[in-house]
Design a protein around this motif. Structure first.
Motif, mmCIF file in Angstrom:
data_model
loop_
_atom_site.group_PDB
_atom_site.id
_atom_site.type_symbol
_atom_site.label_atom_id
_atom_site.label_comp_id
_atom_site.label_asym_id
_atom_site.label_seq_id
_atom_site.Cartn_x
_atom_site.Cartn_y
_atom_site.Cartn_z
ATOM 1 N N ALA A 135 -1.664 -7.948 2.384
ATOM 2 C CA ALA A 135 -2.144 -7.016 3.293
ATOM 3 C C ALA A 135 -1.047 -6.344 3.930
ATOM 4 C CB ALA A 135 -3.033 -7.546 4.452
ATOM 5 N N ILE A 136 -1.147 -4.991 4.038
ATOM 6 C CA ILE A 136 0.048 -4.073 4.712
ATOM 7 C C ILE A 136 -0.379 -3.912 6.118
ATOM 8 C CG2 ILE A 136 -0.713 -1.903 3.558
ATOM 9 C CD1 ILE A 136 2.557 -1.325 3.450
ATOM 10 N N VAL A 137 0.557 -3.823 7.134
ATOM 11 C CA VAL A 137 0.178 -3.674 8.355
ATOM 12 C C VAL A 137 0.879 -2.242 8.668
ATOM 13 C CG1 VAL A 137 0.190 -4.300 10.651
ATOM 14 C CG2 VAL A 137 -0.208 -5.999 8.957
ATOM 15 N N GLY A 138 0.271 -1.215 8.558
ATOM 16 C CA GLY A 138 1.009 -0.033 8.583
ATOM 17 C C GLY A 138 0.885 0.737 7.575
ATOM 18 N N LEU A 139 -0.102 1.652 7.295
ATOM 19 C CA LEU A 139 -0.133 2.321 6.268
ATOM 20 C C LEU A 139 0.263 3.890 6.547
ATOM 21 C CD1 LEU A 139 -0.858 2.302 3.309
ATOM 22 C CD2 LEU A 139 -3.137 2.854 3.769
ATOM 23 N N GLY A 140 1.556 3.984 6.902
ATOM 24 C CA GLY A 140 1.894 5.426 7.330
ATOM 25 C C GLY A 140 2.755 5.732 6.088
ATOM 26 N N ARG A 141 3.814 6.590 6.316
ATOM 27 C CA ARG A 141 4.650 7.223 5.271
ATOM 28 C C ARG A 141 5.290 6.095 4.424
ATOM 29 N NH1 ARG A 141 10.149 7.970 5.309
ATOM 30 N NH2 ARG A 141 10.896 9.457 3.767
ATOM 31 N N TRP A 142 5.974 5.307 5.034
ATOM 32 C CA TRP A 142 6.780 4.372 4.240
ATOM 33 C C TRP A 142 5.850 3.278 3.771
ATOM 34 C CZ3 TRP A 142 10.922 4.600 1.726
ATOM 35 C CH2 TRP A 142 11.596 3.837 1.223
ATOM 36 N N GLY A 143 4.584 2.813 4.609
ATOM 37 C CA GLY A 143 3.714 1.785 4.023
ATOM 38 C C GLY A 143 3.085 2.172 2.929
ATOM 39 N N THR A 144 2.757 3.330 2.724
ATOM 40 C CA THR A 144 2.084 4.034 1.647
ATOM 41 C C THR A 144 3.056 4.023 0.217
ATOM 42 O OG1 THR A 144 0.876 5.594 3.083
ATOM 43 C CG2 THR A 144 1.063 6.247 0.716
ATOM 44 N N PHE A 145 4.359 4.154 0.724
ATOM 45 C CA PHE A 145 5.518 4.135 -0.328
ATOM 46 C C PHE A 145 5.493 2.809 -0.783
ATOM 47 C CE2 PHE A 145 9.588 5.996 -1.797
ATOM 48 C CZ PHE A 145 9.207 7.260 -1.553
ATOM 49 N N LEU A 146 5.404 1.845 -0.145
ATOM 50 C CA LEU A 146 5.621 0.269 -0.649
ATOM 51 C C LEU A 146 4.286 0.239 -1.380
ATOM 52 C CD1 LEU A 146 6.672 -1.533 2.586
ATOM 53 C CD2 LEU A 146 8.062 -1.148 0.585
ATOM 54 N N VAL A 147 3.057 0.382 -0.827
ATOM 55 C CA VAL A 147 1.899 0.148 -1.457
ATOM 56 C C VAL A 147 1.908 0.753 -3.124
ATOM 57 C CG1 VAL A 147 -0.834 0.773 -1.590
ATOM 58 C CG2 VAL A 147 0.359 -0.167 0.351
ATOM 59 N N ASP A 148 2.213 2.163 -3.007
ATOM 60 C CA ASP A 148 2.239 2.880 -4.333
ATOM 61 C C ASP A 148 3.338 2.359 -5.460
ATOM 62 O OD1 ASP A 148 0.153 4.569 -3.544
ATOM 63 O OD2 ASP A 148 1.559 6.044 -2.871
ATOM 64 N N ALA A 149 4.206 1.618 -4.817
ATOM 65 C CA ALA A 149 5.197 1.003 -5.598
ATOM 66 C C ALA A 149 4.720 0.048 -6.589
ATOM 67 C CB ALA A 149 6.466 0.568 -5.117
ATOM 68 N N VAL A 150 3.633 -0.621 -6.242
ATOM 69 C CA VAL A 150 3.152 -1.692 -6.932
ATOM 70 C C VAL A 150 1.868 -1.622 -7.339
ATOM 71 C CG1 VAL A 150 4.864 -3.471 -5.894
ATOM 72 C CG2 VAL A 150 2.534 -3.210 -4.900
ATOM 73 N N GLN A 151 0.701 -0.728 -6.634
ATOM 74 C CA GLN A 151 -0.559 -0.788 -6.734
ATOM 75 C C GLN A 151 -0.664 -0.530 -8.331
ATOM 76 O OE1 GLN A 151 -1.717 -2.340 -4.527
ATOM 77 N NE2 GLN A 151 -3.853 -1.795 -4.092
#
Length: 709
Positions: free
Chosen positions: A5-21
């Motif tokens: 689970a990611i806490v904080g789906l802002g600019r950088w949080g989206t970056f982290l998600v898109d890197a693996v999703q």
């Protein structure tokens, strides 16, 4: 496949998600947490992610294996500890936390719980960085001498004004929180722990003010290597890391290129295929969770990085160098929140915001100053439960002036005041009463045991003319807390009026003036209220005050006249110390924000416990048993090696910006250390370890004392 689970789906949080999703075979994001779920609903849905409203809700999901934090920096410490308590692995975007003390606490909690905690320094996963590390370890550059780095960006227009990434609270070292901290981590990774910092900065870009938009820091490392880091928030993007050794230099000028130059100036270039460092770090976190490999960034490096980061902010604010403790963790010297620590019974170390409040000149007759005075009076009555029964009367001068004013105004010329005298400040009460020619009876008692009901009854029986009793609540001359409730009960039963000197205790320890039926309670702002000296205040029974007109033999120290003037117009009779009043108004606001009397007293108790336990661990003896001691000051016997001359110890601490109190007011051969003021547990540990160093320098018998951690 590990669900996160990611806490904080802002600019950088989206970056982290898109890197693996959808691309990683190891890990995926199954949920996202936001305080405003509606704002991320569309982004989450497009990525197959469930939206949750809180971290607690994410921790309650049995299928969520780990948590990734991409939240404002100031939230990290509490969120890490919440994850650890729930037994969930947690990945934290840099900076790990904003202070070394919170970083150490979070790390220790994770270690004790056996929970994986990882930090997001994605530049460590660059192939160029890995190659540079191997070149250094293999001796390709000879002996390392210096590391030079720059991590810079243009933030103008990237974030709206007021966004947390542009606030001083979230970025205490300017651009280091966002970019420069990566270079600190690279320096630690390549050269070892940082031991000292000196930083300079400037704020010349109005759109970024009050942040320092340009900051440069010089670092010293335990290995003897030196380093420099520069970060700017408003120029062309730059990522540059150059390492100098006795056999050559190596430079990463862009993330995918490494150039090595030998002593003859001949260069070799290495180019690397671009990789997603965000995917690499999240997958490394997944491997650590699965037990396949430890997370590749050691926690010792992370803690040292937080220490260096905090040191840079500290150096910017003080304009001087800042040292970091042995081992690189900001355990001692670096966690110095004040240039000078005043550890006396008061005055004391005041918060910066109190000092800053005093920089503005104020008109004592203006409406805002009248409002400020009224707010102080209301708040002090509120926390003493005196709003209905008592009036708050502030007075120019120190607390001793307020004590004298209370005695002048409230004790009839025909009355007698009984002074309970079992320490230095009991003696002071007697001196004041005698100085204004009151009839005085004295209950002269030893430091211990504490006064008893029988002691009081006997004194009252011996002198039927006694109308008033006066006693010091917190006797900081020795360190005892006198039994005010018992004395108040005796006074009520015997029809005597009670005046309590609560100078040292008010604001940190509960005193109910209505329930105790006090005639007067004397307060000082420069003790538990954590403000500066210059006024005294009296909480006085309204009925007693109303009947005291004309009684005072002093024009200036007439409480009734001061009270009636304030009641009519809201202004002071004489020109008030305006800067001091403003400081106290701000101090009352801070006191309320902290949680009032209970919260402040609890902080002092924690400070005091660390202090006395540490000194006892070193073999020192306290003067007062814990069960009767007031946890705002500790009195210690001077150990034998220092008995002939205490001055070298005292002066060595003074040179290090720490003032203690000799403490010989009541008991010979003692010294005192106060824990009131703007002090937290990390301050006390730092101070204790500075004291440890001083003891070892002065006498070899103290060289191997254990550190306080």
């Amino acid at each position: 496949m590990i669900d996160l689970a990611i806490v904080g789906l802002g600019r950088w949080g989206t970056f982290l998600v898109d890197a693996v999703q959808g691309v990683s075979p190891k890990v995926r994001f199954a949920a996202a947490v936001s305080r405003t779920p509606g704002r991320i609903e569309q982004a989450a849905a497009s990525r197959g992610i469930k939206v949750l409203a809180s971290l607690e809700e994410a921790l309650a999901q049995p299928t969520i294996v780990g948590i990734v934090l991409a939240t404002p920096h100031s939230l990290h410490a509490a969120q890490i500890e919440a994850c650890v308590r729930a037994g969930r692995p947690v990945f934290v975007e840099k900076p790990f936390t904003l202070t070394s003390s919170s970083a150490v606490q979070a790390s220790a909690a994770a270690s004790a719980a056996g929970v994986v905690v990882a930090t997001g320094f994605n530049r460590r996963f660059l192939p160029a960085m890995r190659k540079l590390k191997s070149v250094i370890e293999e001796g390709g550059l000879g002996t390392l001498r210096h590391i030079e780095s720059n991590f810079t960006a243009n933030l103008i227009g990237r974030f709206p004004p007021g966004q947390w990434r542009l606030t001083a609270e979230e970025n205490p070292a300017g651009g280091f929180a966002g970019g420069g901290i990566h270079m600190i981590d690279a320096i630690i990774h390549l050269g070892g722990p940082v031991t000292g910092v000196f930083a300079v900065g400037s704020s010349r870009i109005p759109a970024l003010a009050p942040l320092e938009d340009t900051v440069s820091a010089l670092l010293t490392l335990a290995s003897g290597v030196t380093a420099s880091v520069t970060t700017m928030m408003a120029t062309a993007p730059t990522f540059r890391l150059q390492v100098f050794g006795t056999q050559g230099s190596a430079e990463i000028r862009d993330p995918d290129t490494l150039e090595i130059v030998d002593l003859a100036g001949k260069g070799r270039s290495f180019s690397f295929e671009a990789v997603s460092t965000e995917r690499a770090e999240i997958e490394a976190f997944a491997d650590a969770i699965a037990g396949e490999a430890p997370y590749p960034i050691p926690m010792d490096d992370v803690l040292n990085g937080v220490a260096a980061f905090e040191a840079i902010g500290r150096s910017l604010s003080t304009g001087g160098p800042v040292s970091i403790a042995e081992g690189g963790c900001l355990e001692i010297t670096m966690n110095r929140r004040h240039d000078h620590y005043l550890l006396t019974p008061g005055p004391l170390t005041v918060p910066p915001e109190i000092r800053e409040t005093m920089l503005l000149d104020r008109n004592p007759y203006a409406g805002d100053f009248v409002t400020m005075t009224a707010a102080i009076r209301r708040y002090l009555l509120e926390i003493a439960n005196g709003t209905e029964t008592h009036a708050c009367v502030p007075l120019q001068g120190s607390a001793s002036y307020a004590i004298e004013a209370a005695m002048q105004t409230l004790v009839p010329h025909t009355g007698t005041i009984l002074i309970v005298q079992n320490g230095f400040y009991g003696i002071r009460l007697r001196e004041i009463a005698e100085g204004i020619r009151l009839k005085v009876a004295t209950l002269d008692l030893p430091m211990l045991p504490l006064p008893t009901r029988d002691d009081l009854e006997e004194a009252l029986d011996a002198d039927p003319s006694i109308t008033h009793i006066a006693m010091c609540h917190a006797e900081t001359g020795t360190g005892v807390l006198n039994p005010v409730e018992m004395v108040a009960e005796v006074a009520r039963c015997r029809g005597k009026r009670l005046i309590i000197d609560a100078v040292a205790s008010f604001g940190g320890f509960p005193i109910d003036v209505a329930t105790l039926d006090l005639e007067a309670l004397i307060i000082s702002p420069n003790k538990c209220l954590e403000s500066v000296p210059g006024i005294g205040l009296v909480l006085v029974n309204k009925e007693a005050l109303a009947t005291s007109a004309g009684r005072s033999r002093s024009l200036s120290l007439d409480l009734h006249a001061q009270w009636s003037t304030m009641e009519k117009s809201g202004i002071w009779r004489w020109t008030p110390p305006t800067h001091v009043v403003a400081a106290l108004a701000r101090a009352c606001e801070r006191h309320r924000r902290e949680g009032g009397v209970a919260a402040r007293g609890a902080r002092y108790w924690r400070n005091w416990r660390i202090l006395i336990d540490g000194f006892r661990q070193w073999g020192f003896r306290t003067l007062i048993p814990d069960e009767v001691a007031i946890p705002i000051i500790a009195t210690f016997h001077v150990p034998e090696p220092f008995a002939p001359d205490f001055r070298p110890f005292y002066e060595a601490l003074e040179r290090r910006g720490i003032t203690i109190f000799p403490g010989r007011l009541t008991a010979a051969g003692t010294f005192r250390i106060g824990v009131m003021g703007d002090l937290v547990e990390s301050d006390i540990r730092m101070i204790m370890n500075v004291i440890r160093e001083v003891l070892g320098e002065i006498d070899p018998r103290y060289k191997d004392l254990p550190r306080i951690s």
